[in-house]
Write an enzyme that holds these catalytic residues in place. Structure first.
Site, PDB file in Angstrom:
ATOM      1  N   TYR A   1       0.191   0.170  10.600  1.00 45.48           N
ATOM      2  CA  TYR A   1      -0.189  -0.293   9.263  1.00 45.48           C
ATOM      3  C   TYR A   1       0.946  -0.037   8.274  1.00 45.48           C
ATOM      4  O   TYR A   1       1.311  -0.909   7.479  1.00 45.48           O
ATOM      5  CB  TYR A   1      -1.462   0.425   8.807  1.00 45.48           C
ATOM      6  CG  TYR A   1      -1.918   0.062   7.419  1.00 45.48           C
ATOM      7  CD1 TYR A   1      -2.367  -1.221   7.121  1.00 45.48           C
ATOM      8  CD2 TYR A   1      -1.903   1.004   6.390  1.00 45.48           C
ATOM      9  CE1 TYR A   1      -2.800  -1.556   5.838  1.00 45.48           C
ATOM     10  CE2 TYR A   1      -2.327   0.683   5.116  1.00 45.48           C
ATOM     11  CZ  TYR A   1      -2.776  -0.596   4.839  1.00 45.48           C
ATOM     12  OH  TYR A   1      -3.193  -0.924   3.566  1.00 45.48           O
TER      13      TYR A   1
ATOM     14  N   SER B   1       0.840  -1.193   0.000  1.00 43.25           N
ATOM     15  CA  SER B   1       0.000   0.000   0.000  1.00 43.25           C
ATOM     16  C   SER B   1       0.875   1.242   0.000  1.00 43.25           C
ATOM     17  O   SER B   1       2.022   1.222   0.461  1.00 43.25           O
ATOM     18  CB  SER B   1      -0.887   0.016   1.244  1.00 43.25           C
ATOM     19  OG  SER B   1      -1.525   1.263   1.433  1.00 43.25           O
TER      20      SER B   1
END
Length: 315
Positions: free
Chosen positions: A184, A158
């Protein structure tokens, strides 16, 4: 330094467009998290190209519903389902142990994002445990199946990796204040670094591994984020005062399929793609590109060592 890879595909391309004309007959694929979000469209595209696809899912019933739908829409009856809980090392090892025969495509697609501070029974921070540790054990457990035929491993990372390098001094937020976006981010950085070191270690085994940013897609991945925060992040991620352009799940799966089937990436490892093309280096003030720390071979080697020691796995 190798020339940057570009393809005929881009932001609006769909997974089915990427596999048009591709024949994956006789090829076997595993898609983790294939029962939801872009995983569904990844499974659909691989099946449409003729591959036997195993949906590795925590929710087996949801996986069966997706398998039935994909088989109906593609005419491919070889869409299978197997249980996989990435936060459970026992479940991951069981999946790898029961796999029989060669494996040509491993799509490490499943993941969690921005969860409240949660620890596994081992004390590991949940996002790192799921997004990296689970896939690390799975991939190494399937090493012989991958090596038998030569294979491609694709890690869904990501642009969130821009939020943090892997903080080796305190991966699991035991001494620093927990920040769910940094947690994350470092797990997504780990997805890229995994491919960097795999390329070095496995270059002679016929296995390649690359990572990608699928794009901004509204799926169940955002279930831990309030609508207010989500809209604010969409605004900020767009940059230049314009909101982030969102993709459909079909478009979000396209870059995965480029790395899985394109002859342009044959034999290459450690790459990071976005919008179906190799990403440029990250430029300060932007929300795209590859952070230098995510391509650092020393960090990649350290991550591999830490992962092996923590998980007690080797290939």
């Amino acid at each position: 330094m190798s020339e940057r890879i570009t393809t005929p595909f881009g932001f609006e391309s769909t997974a089915l467009e990427v596999v048009e004309g591709v024949d994956l007959s006789g090829r076997r694929a595993v898609v983790t998290g294939g029962a939801s979000g872009i995983g569904v469209e990844t499974v659909r595209a691989l099946a449409a190209a003729g591959a036997e696809v195993t949906i590795a899912a925590r929710d087996v019933e949801a996986g069966r519903r997706v398998a039935a739908d994909v088989s109906a829409t593609t005419g491919n009856s070889g869409v299978l389902v197997a249980p996989l809980e990435l936060t459970s090392q026992e479940s991951v090892r069981a999946f790898a142990r029961t796999w029989d025969g060669p494996l040509h495509l491993l799509i490490n697609n499943a993941g969690v994002m921005a969860t409240p501070l949660t620890r596994t029974p081992e004390g590991w921070e949940l996002q790192f445990a799921t997004n990296h540790f689970g896939h690390f054990t799975l991939t190494l457990g399937l090493f012989d199946a991958l090596r038998a035929e030569g294979a491609r491993v694709v890690n869904v990372s990501s642009a969130g990796h821009l939020s943090s390098p892997v903080v080796f001094e305190d991966i699991h937020f035991e001494r620093r204040e927990y920040d769910r976006w940094q947690a994350y981010g470092q797990s997504k950085t780990a997805n890229v670094l995994f491919g960097v070191e795999a390329g070095r270690r496995w270059s002679g085994d016929g296995i390649t591994m690359n990572a990608l940013m699928p794009g901004g897609i509204l799926t169940a991945l955002q279930r831990h984020i309030s609508q207010e925060e989500l809209q604010e992040r969409i605004r900020l991620r767009g940059g230049g005062g314009n909101p982030l352009r969102l993709k459909t799940p079909e478009q979000g799966a396209a870059t995965t399929l480029v790395l899985a089937v394109s002859p342009l990436v044959e034999g290459r490892s450690g790459l990071y793609f976005e919008d179906c093309n190799e990403a440029l280096p990250h430029a300060e003030g932007t929300t795209t590109g590859l952070a230098a720390y995510a391509a650092d071979p020393e960090a990649a080697a350290q991550l591999w060592k830490v992962s092996e020691e923590t998980l007690k796995v080797q290939a």
